[in-house]
Design a protein around this motif. Structure first.
Motif, mmCIF file in Angstrom:
data_model
loop_
_atom_site.group_PDB
_atom_site.id
_atom_site.type_symbol
_atom_site.label_atom_id
_atom_site.label_comp_id
_atom_site.label_asym_id
_atom_site.label_seq_id
_atom_site.Cartn_x
_atom_site.Cartn_y
_atom_site.Cartn_z
ATOM 1 N N SER A 5 1.013 -1.090 0.066
ATOM 2 C CA SER A 5 0.091 -0.160 -0.032
ATOM 3 C C SER A 5 0.923 1.338 0.063
ATOM 4 N N GLY A 7 -3.126 1.399 4.875
ATOM 5 C CA GLY A 7 -3.688 0.262 3.776
ATOM 6 C C GLY A 7 -4.621 1.328 2.689
ATOM 7 N N PRO A 8 -5.423 0.688 2.174
ATOM 8 C CA PRO A 8 -5.564 -0.859 1.890
ATOM 9 C C PRO A 8 -4.129 -1.448 1.168
ATOM 10 N N TYR A 9 -4.025 -2.794 1.660
ATOM 11 C CA TYR A 9 -2.934 -3.453 1.026
ATOM 12 C C TYR A 9 -3.484 -4.367 -0.055
ATOM 13 N N LEU A 10 -2.963 -4.471 -1.125
ATOM 14 C CA LEU A 10 -3.552 -5.222 -2.170
ATOM 15 C C LEU A 10 -2.383 -6.269 -2.417
ATOM 16 N N GLU A 49 -7.598 -7.160 -2.224
ATOM 17 C CA GLU A 49 -7.139 -6.608 -0.808
ATOM 18 C C GLU A 49 -6.870 -7.651 0.153
#
Length: 167
Positions: free
Chosen positions: A87, A92-95, A101
């Protein structure tokens, strides 16, 4: 399995969670190591039915969240694997590399069971002698599932994803 991370801006963070479903993030006071806010609302950063062992790092403008999916502590029956998301923001968001996600059970696989090395887990990174290493534990198939620590050289793709180089 909490992990503390010092961000490039000097702020201090802790990721934590349990085996059951969610990993979270809170800010710490860099002077004391205690929670920065008395009653913080943790930020949810990743979800999966079996999830734990978060580790944050920063590289070239991206925050990378390494974590584990699967079951550990079962010797050669362990299903642990190390995955990662990234990210531009620490919260986040962490992808993953497909755009999924981590809060939706996403994650790009960095290391999974391979030959004698079963259930790799609890990632951290080490820079030494001009190389970057993925430090983790595993269960050794050749030693009746005993837990061991291993370093695997880590490389980064042109588009910024970590990859473990297996022997």
């Amino acid at each position: 399995d909490p992990a503390v991370f010092s961000a490039p801006d000097g702020r201090l963070w802790m990721t934590f969670g349990s085996f059951w479903e969610v990993l979270q993030l809170v800010e710490l006071d860099p002077a004391t190591g205690l929670l920065k806010n008395e009653n913080p609302t943790p930020v949810r950063v990743a979800w999966q039915q079996e999830i734990e062992a978060p580790f944050l790092t920063h590289r070239e403008g991206w925050y990378y969240l390494f974590l584990n999916h699967g079951k550990c502590c079962r010797g050669v029956e362990s299903t642990y694997e190390i995955v990662v998301g990234r990210s531009r923001s620490i919260s986040g968001p962490y992808l993953d590399d497909t755009g999924r996600e981590l809060l939706q059970a996403g994650g790009r696989t960095v290391l999974k069971s391979h030959q004698r090395w079963i259930g790799p887990g609890h990632a951290s990174l080490l820079n030494r002698h001009g190389k970057e290493w993925l430090v983790h534990h595993y269960y050794d198939r050749e030693q009746q599932g005993r837990s061991r620590v291993r370093l695997v050289e880590l490389h980064w793709t042109k588009d910024g994803w970590p990859e473990a180089r297996l022997p």
